[in-house]
Write an enzyme that holds these catalytic residues in place. Structure first.
Site, mmCIF file in Angstrom:
data_model
loop_
_atom_site.group_PDB
_atom_site.id
_atom_site.type_symbol
_atom_site.label_atom_id
_atom_site.label_comp_id
_atom_site.label_asym_id
_atom_site.label_seq_id
_atom_site.Cartn_x
_atom_site.Cartn_y
_atom_site.Cartn_z
ATOM 1 N N VAL A 101 -10.904 0.082 5.881
ATOM 2 C CA VAL A 101 -11.995 -0.880 5.709
ATOM 3 C C VAL A 101 -12.356 -1.016 4.237
ATOM 4 O O VAL A 101 -12.662 -0.031 3.572
ATOM 5 C CB VAL A 101 -13.256 -0.442 6.490
ATOM 6 N N VAL B 121 0.832 -1.206 0.000
ATOM 7 C CA VAL B 121 0.000 0.000 0.000
ATOM 8 C C VAL B 121 0.867 1.257 0.000
ATOM 9 O O VAL B 121 0.623 2.198 -0.762
ATOM 10 C CB VAL B 121 -0.973 0.008 1.210
ATOM 11 N N LYS C 81 -12.516 -4.615 11.194
ATOM 12 C CA LYS C 81 -13.207 -3.699 10.284
ATOM 13 C C LYS C 81 -14.645 -3.464 10.730
ATOM 14 O O LYS C 81 -15.156 -2.351 10.673
ATOM 15 C CB LYS C 81 -13.164 -4.266 8.865
#
Lengths: 319, 319
Positions: A134, A12, A206
């Site tokens: 999430v 990421v 989440k």
């Protein structure tokens, strides 16, 4: 130029770095006029600064101490994509304490300490944004916190863990559990250690984050009744398909009710049974809006970086 | 208190008035601290001030001239939910010209004059927001303009007209076209004059709005190749269902390609074939995010008012 301190530069993090390099953030804002804000990754904190990364940040900007980056007066905004509770908690606390907005994708941290960190952010009036924590690229956090702010959310039902969804799908297609997991690893949908995925803990993190926003209660991952997918066998899953149902790891939360992550046999035409591979999907039911469905890439560097960039644009627009 | 001038008080307008009366806007913002902004509907412009409305705005606040309300120095924000091109265009122009942010649900106006109004808004730095103009409660405008701002949108595919979707579904179930339309009227899913729905013009308005945001080109409803659903017969639709497809009025736009609204036989497992009754749904494909699906109530007073309230919160937050 807005100076970004990037904490973590894995899948990421490097996608965020590439997105910032492209410098296209916010060119299409509602009014289309303001020149795109310019971000620059000024420092990157990683465990091993010598390792090759999939982005072109100059080597001398890599350092090892995330807490030091978070406190550095030369940094304007902190993007935390390192994951795990420590040292991310310390770094974010230091950033917020020194007035720096924080954008994070860290579901484990927010599942456990989300209420405390939100309170810290609110106390100081310093934004803490986490759309990327999430469901990857799916803007579910903004849906709950902003879009439905005038409504009363009644229920959330979601498939929030892409790894387990992919594994269940592969098992329906004939692989056994180990083969399916290996395949998920080969395709980059699972880490070497997939326990948090298979045990349901990742989905529980989440769900806790979403329930806290939706119902305004200080819930954490510990409050989620969690059962993973390890007890499901490939023959069970295939039998279910023949009977017109598909087992999926479902996360559910109702207002005033309990929070659950558990495998559930969904009818084949249920919108969350249709998710493909590592997709995530969430159904939200509110009193006036009715039921909304959001579905999209639940993981992956580039899709998740889209959510991080959207949060960065919010930080800029409203500061 | 923020003084709202409400232009129109029909199904959507009265739902907005009720939402403002409830006064719950933005209690769950990202940081949870700021007290909810207080809105008050100070003036309402309607054709017939004597008519009973489904909200409790005092009778003396009803007036007949929307342009006068838009220019009134006692009004801070204008909410335009009267529909149609005139006098909405004049009212919005006057509001923007006098520095008042505008929130509108008017797809016909924006389909035709969206580029010009967006330019007016940008020139003066006065927000013009219109989440409610496309797909009711579904936050597709924000998805394209904000969430995907760092990405490159490639394609949009949507079912954007709830009336025609409901009519097609009813025809599949056995009604003929006239019966299906009457049923839509009885349930409040269609106006007395449903030509813009059945001819595809309403969907074309919405597609033009989305394409303008997604691709940054000054397109309008006239640029959409539009074919409605009038040529479809109930037997054709039922035959298609037996062959595993469902005819839906599909709106499609690709980067650099042409804009189309036309009936298309979708595979039964296509996410947009699954929409129920008056729902809307949009698939958006972007280079990095991949394909996102949003689905929910495409019409109705309360669901659409949720989008209006979200826009009002944006106006307040960033002003």
């Amino acid at each position: 130029v807005v100076h970004v301190g990037l904490l973590g530069c894995g899948v990421v993090g490097s996608a965020v770095a590439r997105a910032i390099e492209r410098g296209t953030t916010d060119q299409r804002g509602p009014n289309g006029t303001s020149p795109p804000p310019r971000f620059e990754v000024t420092q990157v904190a990683v465990r091993d600064p010598a390792k090759r990364r999939d982005c072109s940040i100059p080597r001398h900007r890599f350092v090892t101490d995330p807490v030091k980056v978070a406190g550095d007066p030369g940094i304007d905004v902190v993007v935390e994509v390192m994951g795990g509770v420590e040292p991310a908690f310390d770094a974010i606390t230091v950033a917020l304490g020194s007035g720096k907005p924080v954008v994070t994708a860290n579901k484990e941290l927010l599942g456990t300490w989300g209420s405390e960190l939100a309170e810290h952010s609110a106390r100081g009036g310093v934004p803490l944004l986490y759309e990327a924590a999430v469901a990857g690229t799916v803007p579910i956090v903004r849906l709950l916190s902003d879009h439905l702010a005038s409504d009363r959310i009644e229920r959330i039902e979601g498939v929030l863990n892409g790894t387990s969804n992919f594994v269940l799908e592969q098992m329906e297609l004939g692989l056994d559990a180990d083969e399916a997991l290996q395949r998920a690893r080969d395709l980059g949908y699972a880490e070497a250690d997939a326990s948090r995925d298979l045990d349901g803990t990742d989905a529980a993190d989440k769900l806790a984050i979403l329930a806290r926003i939706a119902f305004g209660e200080p819930v954490s991952t510990d409050d989620v009744h969690t059962l993973g997918i390890r007890s499901l066998s490939a023959p069970d899953l295939r039998d279910a398909v023949e009977r017109g149902t598909r087992w999926r790891l479902l996360a559910t939360a109702g207002r005033g009710g309990c929070l659950r992550v558990e495998p559930v046999p969904l009818p084949a035409d249920h919108p969350l049974a249709a998710l493909r591979g590592p997709e995530s999907g969430v159904l939200v039911t509110a009193e006036r809006a009715g039921t909304l469905l959001l579905r999209g890439a639940g993981a992956g560097g580039d899709p998740t970086a889209v959510s991080v960039m959207a949060d960065l644009a919010v930080v800029l627009r409203c500061s």
